[in-house]
Motif scaffolding. Structure first.
Motif, short mmCIF file in Angstrom:
data_model
loop_
_atom_site.label_atom_id
_atom_site.label_comp_id
_atom_site.label_asym_id
_atom_site.label_seq_id
_atom_site.Cartn_x
_atom_site.Cartn_y
_atom_site.Cartn_z
N MET A 51 4.32 36.95 -16.32
CA MET A 51 3.35 37.31 -15.29
C MET A 51 3.03 36.16 -14.33
SD MET A 51 0.54 39.47 -17.39
CE MET A 51 0.94 40.98 -18.23
N ILE A 52 3.31 34.94 -14.73
CA ILE A 52 2.92 33.78 -13.91
C ILE A 52 3.49 33.87 -12.50
CG2 ILE A 52 3.17 31.28 -13.63
CD1 ILE A 52 2.96 31.03 -16.65
N VAL A 90 -2.36 27.11 -13.67
CA VAL A 90 -1.36 27.38 -14.71
C VAL A 90 -1.48 26.34 -15.81
CG1 VAL A 90 1.11 27.47 -15.22
CG2 VAL A 90 0.24 28.61 -13.19
N ALA A 91 -1.62 25.08 -15.43
CA ALA A 91 -1.75 24.00 -16.43
C ALA A 91 -3.01 24.20 -17.27
CB ALA A 91 -1.78 22.64 -15.74
N ILE A 92 -4.11 24.56 -16.64
CA ILE A 92 -5.35 24.80 -17.37
C ILE A 92 -5.20 26.01 -18.28
CG2 ILE A 92 -7.78 25.48 -17.12
CD1 ILE A 92 -7.77 23.83 -14.49
N THR A 132 -5.70 26.08 -22.54
CA THR A 132 -6.85 26.71 -23.16
C THR A 132 -6.39 27.80 -24.13
OG1 THR A 132 -7.03 28.22 -21.28
CG2 THR A 132 -8.43 26.27 -21.24
N PRO A 133 -7.19 28.06 -25.18
CA PRO A 133 -6.78 29.09 -26.14
C PRO A 133 -6.80 30.48 -25.52
CG PRO A 133 -8.88 28.06 -26.78
CD PRO A 133 -8.42 27.41 -25.53
N GLY A 134 -5.90 31.31 -25.99
CA GLY A 134 -5.84 32.68 -25.51
C GLY A 134 -4.59 32.95 -24.71
N PRO A 135 -4.35 34.22 -24.41
CA PRO A 135 -3.17 34.60 -23.63
C PRO A 135 -3.22 34.01 -22.22
CG PRO A 135 -4.21 36.53 -24.62
CD PRO A 135 -5.13 35.38 -24.82
N ILE A 136 -2.11 33.50 -21.76
CA ILE A 136 -2.08 32.81 -20.47
C ILE A 136 -2.41 33.73 -19.31
CG2 ILE A 136 0.41 33.07 -20.14
CD1 ILE A 136 0.32 30.21 -18.92
N ALA A 189 -6.09 35.23 -15.05
CA ALA A 189 -6.92 36.26 -14.39
C ALA A 189 -8.38 35.83 -14.37
CB ALA A 189 -6.76 37.60 -15.09
N THR A 190 -8.84 35.30 -15.49
CA THR A 190 -10.23 34.87 -15.58
C THR A 190 -10.51 33.71 -14.62
OG1 THR A 190 -10.27 35.55 -17.90
CG2 THR A 190 -12.03 34.09 -17.16
N PHE A 191 -9.61 32.74 -14.56
CA PHE A 191 -9.80 31.60 -13.66
C PHE A 191 -9.79 32.02 -12.21
CE2 PHE A 191 -7.91 28.84 -17.19
CZ PHE A 191 -9.15 28.40 -17.61
#
Length: 113
Positions: free
Chosen positions: A24-25, A47-49, A53-57, A62-64
């Motif tokens: 998806m990236i 993308v680096a962050i 971080t834990p969880g699906p990329i 999407a959250t960021f």
């Protein structure tokens, strides 16, 4: 209005990308850059962050992006958009399995899996 657009963009990404978050990236980068939400350097930072971080990329991305564009509500809309297609597919599969779980063929497939 941005929240609806965030939801729709990430819903389409979640619905039409196969292969998990890393697949998806590229689509996230394309959609975010095309709308002028962020520059490529900023996207690379996200993308680096998201990778660290834990969880699906894809959920992290999407959250960021949602937070950056629409605050907490934008984050919720973008995150819901990216996970909703998979959630609906799983619900449909579970419903179909529930209806046919006593079938010898289905039992054989599940046994093989």
């Amino acid at each position: 209005m941005i929240c609806l657009e965030l939801f729709w963009v990430f819903f389409l990404i979640g619905a039409f990308t196969f292969g998990g978050g890393y697949a998806m990236i590229a689509m996230i980068q394309q959609q975010v850059a095309a709308r002028g939400w962020m520059g490529m350097e900023e996207i690379i930072d996200f993308v680096a962050i998201a990778e660290s971080t834990p969880g699906p990329i894809a959920v992290n991305m999407a959250t960021f992006v949602g937070t950056r564009m629409g605050g907490l509500l934008g984050a919720a809309c973008a995150t819901l958009g990216v996970v909703l297609p998979s959630f609906v597919v799983i619900l449909v599969v579970a419903r179909c399995y529930q209806a046919s779980r006593r079938s010898k063929w289905v039992q054989g497939v599940m046994s093989g899996l």
